[in-house]
Write a protein that holds these residues in place. Structure first.
Motif, short mmCIF file in Angstrom:
data_model
loop_
_atom_site.label_atom_id
_atom_site.label_comp_id
_atom_site.label_asym_id
_atom_site.label_seq_id
_atom_site.Cartn_x
_atom_site.Cartn_y
_atom_site.Cartn_z
N ALA A 1 0.83 -1.07 -0.07
CA ALA A 1 0.21 0.12 0.09
C ALA A 1 0.74 1.37 -0.02
O ALA A 1 0.45 2.32 -0.62
CB ALA A 1 -0.96 0.03 1.19
N PHE A 2 2.05 1.23 0.58
CA PHE A 2 2.80 2.36 0.88
C PHE A 2 3.39 2.64 -0.70
O PHE A 2 3.40 3.78 -1.08
CB PHE A 2 3.89 2.27 1.79
CG PHE A 2 4.73 3.34 2.03
CD1 PHE A 2 4.35 4.00 3.07
CD2 PHE A 2 5.88 3.80 1.23
CE1 PHE A 2 5.44 5.40 3.54
CE2 PHE A 2 6.58 4.92 1.43
CZ PHE A 2 6.29 5.52 2.52
N GLN A 43 0.75 3.99 -2.67
CA GLN A 43 0.52 5.60 -2.62
C GLN A 43 1.69 6.60 -2.86
O GLN A 43 1.26 7.73 -3.08
CB GLN A 43 -0.17 5.75 -0.97
CG GLN A 43 -1.26 4.93 -0.78
CD GLN A 43 -2.55 5.51 -1.23
OE1 GLN A 43 -2.72 6.76 -1.32
NE2 GLN A 43 -3.38 4.70 -1.77
N LEU A 52 -5.61 2.20 5.41
CA LEU A 52 -6.15 1.05 5.15
C LEU A 52 -7.45 0.51 5.41
O LEU A 52 -8.32 0.41 4.52
CB LEU A 52 -5.00 -0.26 5.12
CG LEU A 52 -4.05 -0.37 4.15
CD1 LEU A 52 -3.10 -1.51 4.71
CD2 LEU A 52 -4.32 -0.60 2.82
N THR A 59 -7.23 9.13 2.62
CA THR A 59 -5.99 9.98 2.53
C THR A 59 -6.27 11.45 3.47
O THR A 59 -7.25 11.90 3.03
CB THR A 59 -5.29 10.31 1.21
OG1 THR A 59 -5.02 9.17 0.31
CG2 THR A 59 -3.91 10.94 1.62
N VAL A 90 1.34 4.72 5.67
CA VAL A 90 0.12 4.01 5.72
C VAL A 90 -0.18 3.66 6.92
O VAL A 90 0.82 2.99 7.71
CB VAL A 90 0.13 2.89 4.50
CG1 VAL A 90 -1.00 2.06 4.61
CG2 VAL A 90 0.39 3.31 3.03
#
Length: 384
Positions: free
Chosen positions: A11-12, A15, A70, A75, A115
């Motif tokens: 996810a990091f 993003q 998550l 955000t 994240v």
């Protein structure tokens, strides 16, 4: 490699386009005994659980914090030079509040990309908020090499929740999330803030059950109970109910209005129970500890009147199962969770009884968590 760590890493990258520099975590908690004693300057005995809040993060060159959740798939972006509450991404107020408290305490902070993810159930009374706060302190501490000790981390997190988020919590949740030790509960003196790690015996397991009932009346009832305790302390001529032992209370209780006496009796006896139960744990007497848990629940139900039929049902089912040594509601009451103590070889029988009986008797589905006592907040050094 942990699937949660890998999910954070992926996810990091999605993003922010790179790899995180750090992973940090902070645990939720369950209070084993000592309910509604904290605001009476008494004793509590929580343990950190194996459910936690985690951040994957990397430093930024500016004074911005960019965080993707998550859990909420949102955000949030904020400047360390302009920390304001937000209603749009309310979960981020805990991060903003921690930054605000750290800076007010004189720390220079580094912006970061992160994240965040947690598996502490929201709204269950297992303190996802304190876990979020301590994970955030740990993130700022790791990035800036800040000299924030675990006690200060807890106190600043409480300040963030009290004065920035606007929730008037006590110190227990932040203390245990910061100072927890694997295999130990933590005896906390809510007056002096002294603490002592208490070893938990082997051969037993704590079973946490979320009733599925959310705590609807807790604010008004909490304020009412607190006022009754303050009235009792004033009438008894003490600073707080912490200053009265059960023998003294027996002599003086008749001077109190009946309902005030009932509320105060719970607090006075619960404080004594915490110390009694700690002594039981220290000598390995799990049966005595379980009995104190049972007495605590009866007192919370009958004297303090903060239980709920669903919680009483969970306690009854657990206690009827073989190998269960004690069971009680945990947290403020009116819903949320119970915690039970069972011999390890009987844990499955207790879990099965709850899973089978509780829906039949209430129409509700329980969420059941088994946990040992975990360490407090820190950088994740292994891929765990």
């Amino acid at each position: 490699m942990s699937s949660r760590i890998e999910a954070l890493r992926q996810a990091f990258r999605a993003q922010f386009g790179g790899a995180p520099s750090f992973f940090v975590r902070a645990p939720g908690r369950v209070n084993l005994i000592g309910e509604h004693t904290d605001y009476n300057e008494g004793f509590v005995l929580p343990m950190a659980i194996d459910r936690d809040v985690r951040l994957a993060l990397a430093p930024r060159a500016d004074r911005q914090v960019h965080v993707f959740s998550l859990n909420f798939q949102q955000t949030d972006r904020f400047s360390l030079d302009d920390l304001q509450q937000t209603e749009i991404t309310a979960w981020s107020n805990y991060l903003r509040g921690v930054a605000w408290a750290l800076q007010n305490a004189g720390f220079t902070l580094t912006g970061f990309d992160a994240v965040i993810e947690g598996n502490v159930p929201l709204g269950s009374g297992l303190s996802s908020s304190a876990a979020t706060e301590l994970a955030t302190v740990t993130a700022f501490r790791a990035l800036g090499n800040l000299a924030v000790d675990p006690v200060q981390a807890a106190l600043l997190s409480q300040t963030a929740e009290n004065d920035f988020v606007g929730v008037k919590c006590g110190i227990m949740d932040q203390y245990i999330s910061s100072l927890g030790q694997a295999g130990h509960a933590l005896l906390i003196d809510c007056r002096s803030l002294a603490y002592e790690a208490v070893p938990l015996p082997t051969g037993v397991q704590f079973i946490i059950v979320d009733s599925g009932v959310r705590r609807g009346l807790v604010d008004s009832a909490y304020n009412e109970r607190r006022a009754q305790c303050e009235e009792g302390a004033q009438r008894l001529g003490v600073t707080a109910l912490r200053d009265v032992d059960p023998a003294q209370f027996e002599r003086l209780a008749a001077d109190l209005p009946p309902l005030v006496a009932q509320r105060c009796r719970h607090v006075v006896e619960e404080n004594a129970r915490v110390l009694h139960s700690v002594a039981a744990l220290q000598r390995g007497d799990v049966a005595a500890f379980g009995l104190d848990m049972d007495k605590s629940h009866v007192s919370l139900r009958d004297l303090y009147a903060v239980s709920h039929p669903a919680l009483d049902t969970l306690v009854e089912i657990a206690r009827a199962a073989p190998g269960c040594l004690g069971s009680r509601l945990t947290g403020a009451g009116f819903g949320g969770c119970t915690v039970s103590l069972a011999l390890t070889e009987h844990v499955q029988a207790v879990v099965d009884a709850i899973r089978d009986e509780y829906p039949r008797r209430t129409g509700l589905t329980p969420q059941i968590y088994l946990s040992g006592a975990e360490a407090g907040a820190g950088v994740i050094t292994a891929e765990a």
